[in-house]
Write a protein that holds these residues in place. Structure first.
Motif, PDB file in Angstrom:
ATOM      1  N   VAL A  94       0.841  -1.193   0.000  1.00 50.89           N
ATOM      2  CA  VAL A  94       0.000   0.000   0.000  1.00 50.89           C
ATOM      3  C   VAL A  94       0.877   1.243   0.000  1.00 50.89           C
ATOM      4  O   VAL A  94       0.657   2.186  -0.768  1.00 50.89           O
ATOM      5  N   MET A  95       1.877   1.258   0.861  1.00 50.36           N
ATOM      6  CA  MET A  95       2.760   2.422   0.961  1.00 50.36           C
ATOM      7  C   MET A  95       3.553   2.640  -0.322  1.00 50.36           C
ATOM      8  O   MET A  95       3.715   3.781  -0.770  1.00 50.36           O
ATOM      9  N   ASP A  96       4.010   1.562  -0.944  1.00 55.26           N
ATOM     10  CA  ASP A  96       4.750   1.671  -2.201  1.00 55.26           C
ATOM     11  C   ASP A  96       3.848   2.230  -3.306  1.00 55.26           C
ATOM     12  O   ASP A  96       4.243   3.130  -4.055  1.00 55.26           O
ATOM     13  N   GLN A 140       1.231   4.064  -2.875  1.00 54.67           N
ATOM     14  CA  GLN A 140       0.942   5.458  -2.557  1.00 54.67           C
ATOM     15  C   GLN A 140       2.106   6.365  -2.967  1.00 54.67           C
ATOM     16  O   GLN A 140       1.884   7.452  -3.490  1.00 54.67           O
ATOM     17  N   GLU A 141       3.327   5.930  -2.738  1.00 54.69           N
ATOM     18  CA  GLU A 141       4.495   6.725  -3.152  1.00 54.69           C
ATOM     19  C   GLU A 141       4.511   6.928  -4.662  1.00 54.69           C
ATOM     20  O   GLU A 141       4.782   8.026  -5.145  1.00 54.69           O
ATOM     21  N   LEU A 187       1.867   6.761  -6.634  1.00 50.77           N
ATOM     22  CA  LEU A 187       0.729   7.623  -6.930  1.00 50.77           C
ATOM     23  C   LEU A 187       1.075   9.082  -6.640  1.00 50.77           C
ATOM     24  O   LEU A 187       0.758   9.967  -7.434  1.00 50.77           O
ATOM     25  N   ASP A 188       1.747   9.334  -5.535  1.00 53.93           N
ATOM     26  CA  ASP A 188       2.179  10.697  -5.199  1.00 53.93           C
ATOM     27  C   ASP A 188       3.108  11.255  -6.279  1.00 53.93           C
ATOM     28  O   ASP A 188       2.997  12.426  -6.652  1.00 53.93           O
ATOM     29  N   ASN A 191       0.964  12.138  -9.248  1.00 47.74           N
ATOM     30  CA  ASN A 191       0.219  13.361  -8.931  1.00 47.74           C
ATOM     31  C   ASN A 191       1.113  14.592  -8.989  1.00 47.74           C
ATOM     32  O   ASN A 191       0.708  15.637  -9.493  1.00 47.74           O
TER      33      ASN A 191
END
Length: 102
Positions: free
Chosen positions: A25-27, A29-30, A32-33, A36
């Motif tokens: 999940v954290m990977d 999200q990174e 995705l960030d 973005n």
């Protein structure tokens, strides 16, 4: 120490599975960030370019509008979202408006 669930320790294998999923999940999200951030920069660049290209056209329109008596009053009174808010007193003031910048 492993977290407690209803007063009992979670099994090590369950915690390891959750830990692996949390890392996924954290990977994600990174990444995705990062996407973005890339698109936010591109959007800001496009906005800046748009302002640059619109500036001379807005100046040209402003010069032409100044030659038309009551232009901005008519334009504002004719706007479907604004017309209901412009009173007769407002209109008498807006008649003298020669430039509008938003």
């Amino acid at each position: 120490a492993h977290p407690k669930a209803r007063g009992t320790l979670l099994s090590v294998s369950l915690w390891d599975g959750m830990d692996t999923s949390l890392r996924c999940v954290m990977d994600a999200q990174e990444r995705l960030d990062a996407v973005n951030d890339t698109f936010a920069k591109r959007a800001a660049d496009l906005e800046r370019e748009g302002r640059h290209q619109r500036a001379p056209l807005l100046r040209e329109r402003g010069v032409a509008a100044k030659r038309i008596p009551g232009f901005w009053m008519c334009a504002l009174q004719g706007h479907p979202l604004l017309e209901q808010y412009i009173s007769a007193r407002d209109a008498s003031i807006l008649e003298h408006l020669t430039a509008l910048e938003v």
